[in-house]
Structures are given as structure tokens and as C-alpha cells.
Design a protein around this motif. Structure first.
Motif, PDB file in Angstrom:
ATOM      1  N   LYS A 269       8.218  75.729 -69.988  1.00 31.77           N
ATOM      2  CA  LYS A 269       7.658  74.901 -68.909  1.00 31.77           C
ATOM      3  C   LYS A 269       8.683  73.889 -68.416  1.00 31.77           C
ATOM      4  O   LYS A 269       8.777  73.611 -67.218  1.00 31.77           O
ATOM      5  CB  LYS A 269       6.398  74.183 -69.401  1.00 31.77           C
ATOM      6  CG  LYS A 269       5.229  75.107 -69.701  1.00 31.77           C
ATOM      7  CD  LYS A 269       4.047  74.308 -70.234  1.00 31.77           C
ATOM      8  CE  LYS A 269       2.869  75.211 -70.568  1.00 31.77           C
ATOM      9  NZ  LYS A 269       1.726  74.438 -71.130  1.00 31.77           N
TER      10      LYS A 269
ATOM     11  N   GLN B   6       6.667  66.026 -63.662  1.00 32.70           N
ATOM     12  CA  GLN B   6       6.441  67.260 -64.412  1.00 32.70           C
ATOM     13  C   GLN B   6       7.505  67.442 -65.500  1.00 32.70           C
ATOM     14  O   GLN B   6       7.200  67.857 -66.621  1.00 32.70           O
ATOM     15  CB  GLN B   6       6.440  68.460 -63.464  1.00 32.70           C
ATOM     16  CG  GLN B   6       5.185  68.602 -62.622  1.00 32.70           C
ATOM     17  CD  GLN B   6       3.963  68.958 -63.452  1.00 32.70           C
ATOM     18  OE1 GLN B   6       4.044  69.651 -64.453  1.00 32.70           O
ATOM     19  NE2 GLN B   6       2.808  68.446 -63.052  1.00 32.70           N
TER      20      GLN B   6
ATOM     21  N   SER C  72      10.073  73.430 -64.652  1.00 34.92           N
ATOM     22  CA  SER C  72       9.928  72.168 -63.916  1.00 34.92           C
ATOM     23  C   SER C  72      11.286  71.571 -63.556  1.00 34.92           C
ATOM     24  O   SER C  72      11.436  70.937 -62.505  1.00 34.92           O
ATOM     25  CB  SER C  72       9.092  71.173 -64.725  1.00 34.92           C
ATOM     26  OG  SER C  72       9.684  70.892 -65.979  1.00 34.92           O
TER      27      SER C  72
ATOM     28  N   ALA D 248       8.049  66.326 -58.979  1.00 32.23           N
ATOM     29  CA  ALA D 248       8.776  67.221 -59.879  1.00 32.23           C
ATOM     30  C   ALA D 248       9.300  66.462 -61.096  1.00 32.23           C
ATOM     31  O   ALA D 248       9.272  66.981 -62.227  1.00 32.23           O
ATOM     32  CB  ALA D 248       9.936  67.890 -59.133  1.00 32.23           C
TER      33      ALA D 248
ATOM     34  N   GLU E  16      12.342  73.241 -60.491  1.00 37.15           N
ATOM     35  CA  GLU E  16      11.604  72.682 -59.364  1.00 37.15           C
ATOM     36  C   GLU E  16      12.205  71.348 -58.926  1.00 37.15           C
ATOM     37  O   GLU E  16      12.258  71.034 -57.740  1.00 37.15           O
ATOM     38  CB  GLU E  16      10.130  72.503 -59.736  1.00 37.15           C
ATOM     39  CG  GLU E  16       9.355  73.795 -59.883  1.00 37.15           C
ATOM     40  CD  GLU E  16       9.188  74.527 -58.559  1.00 37.15           C
ATOM     41  OE1 GLU E  16       9.209  73.872 -57.495  1.00 37.15           O
ATOM     42  OE2 GLU E  16       9.042  75.769 -58.588  1.00 37.15           O
TER      43      GLU E  16
ATOM     44  N   HIS F 216       6.632  67.645 -69.472  1.00 40.96           N
ATOM     45  CA  HIS F 216       6.993  68.801 -70.292  1.00 40.96           C
ATOM     46  C   HIS F 216       7.999  68.423 -71.386  1.00 40.96           C
ATOM     47  O   HIS F 216       7.960  68.973 -72.490  1.00 40.96           O
ATOM     48  CB  HIS F 216       7.548  69.918 -69.408  1.00 40.96           C
ATOM     49  CG  HIS F 216       6.513  70.499 -68.492  1.00 40.96           C
ATOM     50  ND1 HIS F 216       6.817  71.008 -67.239  1.00 40.96           N
ATOM     51  CD2 HIS F 216       5.168  70.646 -68.635  1.00 40.96           C
ATOM     52  CE1 HIS F 216       5.708  71.442 -66.661  1.00 40.96           C
ATOM     53  NE2 HIS F 216       4.700  71.230 -67.488  1.00 40.96           N
TER      54      HIS F 216
END
Length: 407
Positions: free
Chosen positions: A38, A20, A42, A17, A45, A24
Motif C-alpha cells: 500500500k 495516504q 501511495s 496523497a 500516487e 500507510h
């Protein structure tokens, strides 16, 4: 209790995570217009990966319900309005309590909850300053969102489990005898409840319009020039763009600014009490927008119009009643010329946005209705002998625009 294997799995999830989030964030810095959304996804997440299951559970059953309640009380206490006064200078609990004569102790308990949500900045014990979110909530149209969503929805949501249990967990599909009526002990549709409660009615219309200014307009998604302006018959009913159930006319007012070259008629069709409210607000005073009292469950009086527009209308009604609305429009359409334009959510079949999923349960509780997937939209439209010519979207979680034709 977490095992060593659980800890290893969580560390792997956190690492994934985090990568990510970093990717992003890098895209955002590089100017990618879609990267911000995004990054938000993320980041959520990452929080989920870092939390234990018990922490996630407590966040949902402790934090979320109390936050909504605290915000509603804060609006009545005028906390946000007071916080932004005097150029947003820091305020003590006593200063925040002064406009309403409230107990400073009560204000302290509510204000610190708001600060935990970043609705205020807590600068010292019992001292708060306004931030950008405070500035937003101090504006009546955004505070109206809190008033409407709490006063209209909290009672039905609180009673929804009992209602469903009493009805053997059947899907609600009766808009005048469903969770909302059960909870509020109210006869008739939720819209009748709105008109009977002026404060909530005004909050609803102010909030909905303010919210839409932050989302893509349907005219940004749909090729208006190609599909509406070109080929427009400029005389009489054939020139009309009709907004069915268009509230107090904000969508048509926005349309006149976005597409000034559209020289056909613009007609707002609403229930008499809503038309009365629109008239009182001066809508139609310049004669550009025509106001017409109309119930869309009755035959459509304007025949062969260029477009019959509905924004957030069909999601208010179960399929059976949507078919009646669409049938009345179909009977009035000129095949090959007229269009039905539906501005509503189009849910993904899997991994739908939280905005759409939340609104789906919201509509269940308020109107015994639903949000629909693309497949469900096709099934509904085609069951009326109509055809979807195109579906247009812009951005995750926003409304789409569905063009329907009669051939």
C-alpha cells in the motif's frame, strides 16, 4: 501553461496523497503485513500528484525506454558482476570497463544511467559502489531477466504500433501470425523462437524460476491437503499430478518440497526439446518426477489423473486454442475426482495492478494472447463445459490459482 486553479488542485492532490503515504507508513511500522505494498502504491500516487503533466510525459517517453536499454548493455559489459567483486569496493569507470575491454567513456555513460535507477550507488564523479540491487543483478538468474525481456520483447514492442496500424487495429488473436512474427520475421509460435535461440531459452527458464521464488506459491493459496491429498487414489494414473507445459520442472520440484506427503505420481509434460533440456539438467534422475514428451494440443494420454496443472500456459494462447487445450484435458478427466489447476493472472475489472496490465500488453506482443479478468475466465471455462470451483489469490499483482472441475 498551468493556471492558478491548476496549482490549487495540484496542492490538494499532493496533500491528499501525502496523508495516504503517512497513513500507510504508520501501518507498516505497526506490523501490518499488507502495508508495504500500500505504501508503494501511495508513494507512486504522491509522485504523480507532485509532477506536472509534462514531467510525467517526459518520464515515460524519455526515461523508461532508455533505462531498459542501459540495463541490457550493462549486463553485457558485466558492470554489476564487476561492481560486486572485492566485497563491493568502489570502482572507477576504468575498473568497470576492464573485464570487457570496453571504452571507459561508454561505461561511464551506461553506469551513471544505472545509478539514476539505483542499480548502482554513485559515490563520486565516475566512481560507483554496489548496493543490494547490484548484488541481485550480479546473480546470473536475475541478469537473465534483463536478457530475456530485452532480447525477446523489444523488437515486437517497437513494431507493435505499425503491426496494429497495418491490421486496421484489430485485436491480435493468431499466435503464429501476429506481432511477434511480424517483428522477428519468424515463422511459428514464439516458443519455437525461444528453442532456436539457446541463450534466450536458458535466460527465460532461469529468470522465470527466480522470479517465482519471490512470489506466493500456488500451494500457499490453494488448500492442497483438503483438495488434493485427501481422497487421493494412490495407484496408477489416478494418483498423478501432471504439470502441462511445465518448462524444465521447477514447479514440480518445488511441489515435492512444499507437499512431501503427496505420494502420487508427478509427471512433467513438455515438448520434446524442453524435455531434452530438463533431462540434461538432471530433472527426473531420482525417479520422483516422470518426464513425458507431449503436445497439449493432442489427446491427453494420462486418464483420470488427480490434477492437471498449468502455470502461465493459458495466457500464452487466444481463447480458441485454450478451448482445444481444455477439451483434451476434459476428455481425460474423471468427473468428481479430477481437477484442472490453472495458475495464471486474474485481472481486476477496474484498477487492475500494473503487473497484470503490463503483462497483458506483453502477451499481446509476444503471443497474440492476453491476461484475463475473472469474468473472462468464467466465460472461457464454461464454454468448454467445465466449471470454476474456486479462485484463490494472495497479494496484489501475483498469479492466482483457478480450480476447474468436470461434473
Amino acid at each position: 501553461m498551468a493556471t492558478q486553479a491548476d496549482d490549487v488542485k495540484r496542492e490538494e492532490q499532493i496533500t491528499q496523497a501525502l496523508s495516504q503515504v503517512e497513513a500507510h507508513a504508520s501501518q507498516l511500522k505497526s506490523g501490518d503485513p499488507e502495508a508495504r505494498q500500500k505504501l508503494i502504491a501511495s508513494a507512486r500516487e504522491l509522485v504523480t500528484a507532485a509532477e506536472t503533466p509534462v514531467e510525467t510525459l517526459l518520464w515515460n517517453i524519455w526515461a523508461l525506454p532508455t533505462r531498459t536499454t542501459a540495463l541490457r548493455i550493462a549486463v553485457d559489459l558485466k558492470i554489476f558482476e564487476t561492481a560486486v567483486a572485492d566485497n563491493g569496493s568502489p570502482k572507477t569507470n576504468e575498473q568497470l570497463a576492464a573485464p570487457t575491454g570496453a571504452s571507459p567513456t561508454l561505461v561511464k555513460r551506461v553506469a551513471r544511467a544505472c545509478a539514476s535507477m539505483k542499480m548502482l550507488d554513485e559515490q563520486a564523479p565516475g566512481v560507483y559502489a554496489a548496493n543490494s540491487l547490484t548484488q541481485l543483478l550480479a546473480q546470473p538468474e536475475y541478469a537473465a531477466g534483463i536478457i530475456f525481456t530485452f532480447d525477446m520483447t523489444q523488437v515486437p514492442f517497437a513494431n507493435l504500433p505499425t503491426y496494429l496500424k497495418n491490421n486496421k487495429f484489430q485485436n491480435p488473436e493468431n499466435g503464429v501470425d501476429g506481432p511477434f512474427q511480424y517483428a522477428h520475421k519468424h515463422e511459428g509460435h514464439a516458443f519455437h523462437f525461444l528453442t532456436a535461440h539457446p541463450e534466450i531459452f536458458q535466460a527465460f527458464h532461469g529468470y522465470v524460476h527466480a522470479l517465482r521464488t519471490h512470489r506466493p506459491s500456488w500451494t500457499e493459496m490453494y488448500p492442497v491437503q483438503e483438495r488434493l491429498v485427501q481422497g487421493l487414489k494412490t495407484e496408477g494414473d489416478a494418483s498423478a499430478l501432471i504439470d502441462l507445459g511445465g518448462g524444465v520442472g521447477q514447479t514440480l520440484q518445488d511441489f515435492t518440497k512444499a507437499v512431501p506427503e503427496y505420494n502420487g505420481r508427478l509427471v512433467l509434460q513438455e515438448l520434446p526439446e524442453v524435455i531434452g533440456a530438463a533431462t540434461a539438467m538432471g530433472v527426473g534422475a531420482d525417479n520422483r518426477i516422470e518426464l513425458q514428451a507431449y503436445d497439449f494440443f493432442t489427446p491427453q494420454p494420462i486418464k483420470g489423473a488427480r490434477a492437471y496443472f498449468m502455470r502461465s500456459v493459458l495466457h500464452d494462447w487466444p481463447d480458441e486454442l485454450c478451448r482445444k487445450i481444455l477439451a483434451n484435458i476434459k476428455d481425460a478427466m474423471e468427473p468428481g475426482y479430477s481437477k484442472i489447476l490453472i495458475s495464471d493472472c486474474v485481472l481486476a475489472d477496474q484498477g487492475a495492478s500494473w503487473q497484470h496490465l503490463s503483462l497483458d500488453l506483453y502477451m499481446m506482443a509476444q503471443a497474440s494472447s492476453q491476461e484475463r479478468t475473472e469474468k473472462e475466465w468464467h466465460k472461457l471455462i464454461e464454454s468448454c463445459g467445465l466449471k470454476i470451483a474456486g479462485i484463490y489469490n494472495k497479494g496484489d499483482g501475483n498469479e492466482g490459482l483457478i480450480e476447474v472441475v468436470c461434473e
